[in-house]
Design an enzyme around this catalytic site. Structure first.
Site, PDB file in Angstrom:
ATOM      1  N   ASP A  52    -123.420   5.453  43.415  1.00 43.21           N
ATOM      2  CA  ASP A  52    -122.610   6.011  44.516  1.00 43.21           C
ATOM      3  C   ASP A  52    -121.301   6.784  44.277  1.00 43.21           C
ATOM      4  OD1 ASP A  52    -123.140   5.197  47.782  1.00 43.21           O
ATOM      5  OD2 ASP A  52    -121.165   6.056  47.118  1.00 43.21           O
ATOM      6  N   HIS A  56    -131.938  10.703  54.063  1.00 47.28           N
ATOM      7  CA  HIS A  56    -133.127  10.354  53.184  1.00 47.28           C
ATOM      8  C   HIS A  56    -133.017   9.151  52.757  1.00 47.28           C
ATOM      9  CE1 HIS A  56    -135.065  12.367  49.443  1.00 47.28           C
ATOM     10  NE2 HIS A  56    -135.152  10.769  49.410  1.00 47.28           N
ATOM     11  N   HIS A  82    -139.286  13.285  50.429  1.00 48.78           N
ATOM     12  CA  HIS A  82    -138.177  13.087  51.506  1.00 48.78           C
ATOM     13  C   HIS A  82    -138.943  12.223  52.856  1.00 48.78           C
ATOM     14  CE1 HIS A  82    -135.079  14.408  54.091  1.00 48.78           C
ATOM     15  NE2 HIS A  82    -135.592  14.332  55.223  1.00 48.78           N
ATOM     16  N   CYS A  88    -132.505  14.860  48.228  1.00 45.20           N
ATOM     17  CA  CYS A  88    -133.562  15.501  47.672  1.00 45.20           C
ATOM     18  C   CYS A  88    -132.862  16.517  46.469  1.00 45.20           C
ATOM     19  CB  CYS A  88    -134.146  16.735  48.745  1.00 45.20           C
ATOM     20  SG  CYS A  88    -135.436  15.888  49.572  1.00 45.20           S
ATOM     21  N   HIS A 136    -132.511   5.535  51.497  1.00 43.04           N
ATOM     22  CA  HIS A 136    -131.894   5.160  50.139  1.00 43.04           C
ATOM     23  C   HIS A 136    -131.686   3.735  50.309  1.00 43.04           C
ATOM     24  CE1 HIS A 136    -128.911   6.800  52.754  1.00 43.04           C
ATOM     25  NE2 HIS A 136    -128.034   5.774  52.245  1.00 43.04           N
ATOM     26  N   HIS A 142    -129.072   0.701  48.990  1.00 37.36           N
ATOM     27  CA  HIS A 142    -127.682   0.612  48.316  1.00 37.36           C
ATOM     28  C   HIS A 142    -128.124  -0.699  47.425  1.00 37.36           C
ATOM     29  CE1 HIS A 142    -124.815   3.116  50.728  1.00 37.36           C
ATOM     30  NE2 HIS A 142    -126.093   3.010  51.632  1.00 37.36           N
ATOM     31  N   CYS A 188    -131.807  18.895  52.070  1.00 30.67           N
ATOM     32  CA  CYS A 188    -131.252  17.367  52.018  1.00 30.67           C
ATOM     33  C   CYS A 188    -130.535  17.353  50.768  1.00 30.67           C
ATOM     34  CB  CYS A 188    -132.688  16.598  52.047  1.00 30.67           C
ATOM     35  SG  CYS A 188    -132.239  14.869  51.877  1.00 30.67           S
TER      36      CYS A 188
HETATM   37  P1  5GP Z   1    -125.369   5.665  53.930  1.00 33.64           P
HETATM   38  O1  5GP Z   1    -124.154   5.622  54.873  1.00 33.64           O
HETATM   39  O2  5GP Z   1    -126.134   7.012  54.471  1.00 33.64           O
HETATM   40  O3  5GP Z   1    -126.258   4.537  54.066  1.00 33.64           O
HETATM   41  O4  5GP Z   1    -125.000   5.991  52.573  1.00 33.64           O
HETATM   42  C1  5GP Z   1    -124.806   7.259  51.962  1.00 33.64           C
HETATM   43  C2  5GP Z   1    -124.073   7.055  50.606  1.00 33.64           C
HETATM   44  O5  5GP Z   1    -124.143   8.290  49.900  1.00 33.64           O
HETATM   45  C3  5GP Z   1    -122.609   6.708  50.746  1.00 33.64           C
HETATM   46  O6  5GP Z   1    -122.231   5.371  50.214  1.00 33.64           O
HETATM   47  C4  5GP Z   1    -121.864   7.734  50.104  1.00 33.64           C
HETATM   48  O7  5GP Z   1    -120.747   7.362  49.119  1.00 33.64           O
HETATM   49  C5  5GP Z   1    -122.905   8.279  49.011  1.00 33.64           C
HETATM   50  N1  5GP Z   1    -122.885   9.757  48.793  1.00 33.64           N
HETATM   51  C6  5GP Z   1    -122.624  10.761  49.772  1.00 33.64           C
HETATM   52  N2  5GP Z   1    -122.612  11.864  49.253  1.00 33.64           N
HETATM   53  C7  5GP Z   1    -123.058  11.730  47.815  1.00 33.64           C
HETATM   54  C8  5GP Z   1    -123.147  12.681  46.677  1.00 33.64           C
HETATM   55  O8  5GP Z   1    -122.849  13.748  46.737  1.00 33.64           O
HETATM   56  N3  5GP Z   1    -123.148  12.142  45.351  1.00 33.64           N
HETATM   57  C9  5GP Z   1    -123.357  10.361  45.339  1.00 33.64           C
HETATM   58  N4  5GP Z   1    -123.604  10.248  44.085  1.00 33.64           N
HETATM   59  N5  5GP Z   1    -123.293   9.658  46.401  1.00 33.64           N
HETATM   60  C10 5GP Z   1    -122.756  10.257  47.721  1.00 33.64           C
HETATM   61 ZN    ZN Z   2    -134.455  14.272  51.290  1.00 33.06          ZN
END
Ligand code: 5GP
Ligand code: ZN
Length: 118
Positions: free
Chosen positions: A32, A103, A48, A9, A105, A107, A6
């Site tokens: 982000d 995982h 997780h 994680c 999260h 925003h 993950c």
């Molecule tokens: P989701 O669409 O799952 O709600 O949001 C995932 C978020 O994780 C996205 O806004 C994306 O830009 C961010 N993200 C994806 N990979 C990485 C990474 O490797 N590092 C960071 N800091 N953010 C990431």
């Molecule tokens: Zn995780």
């Protein structure tokens, strides 16, 4: 506790670098990589949990603390004060909910308009 495959994680454990916003025993917060607003960071529980779909009553206290952390970190990261400032919180759940990283999260987005997306 952790899923070895993950991404979040690995970030929460410091195995993949990120721009850290906050860390405590239970949570890790980081910027982000593709910000949708001038301030855009993510709060993740260190343990997780794939998404909100897996939450049960056992998670209520942990999730309550995550919600309470959001305004504290928003202020720390420079979001302008409520009511003229403020911030947006989003939790995407599942593919149709727009979730890309499985995982759980939250925003937290803020800063002066216009924003890049949304
Ligand atoms: P989701 O669409 O799952 O709600 O949001 C995932 C978020 O994780 C996205 O806004 C994306 O830009 C961010 N993200 C994806 N990979 C990485 C990474 O490797 N590092 C960071 N800091 N953010 C990431
Ligand atoms: Zn995780």
């Amino acid at each position: 506790m952790h899923d070895p495959d993950c991404l979040f994680c690995k970030i929460a454990q410091g195995k993949i670098p990120s721009r850290k916003v906050h860390e405590d025993e239970d949570f890790f917060a980081f910027h982000d990589i593709r910000p949708a607003a001038p301030i855009h960071f993510l709060i993740v529980p260190k343990r997780h949990i794939p998404s909100m779909a897996q939450l049960t009553a056992e998670h209520a206290e942990l999730m309550g603390r995550m919600v309470v952390l959001a305004p504290q970190l928003a202020q720390q990261e420079g979001c302008n004060p409520y009511p003229d400032g403020g911030f947006r919180t989003v939790v995407n759940t599942g593919t149709e909910g727009g979730q890309e990283v499985h995982h759980l999260h939250m925003h937290v987005m803020g800063g002066p308009r216009p924003w890049a997306r949304g």
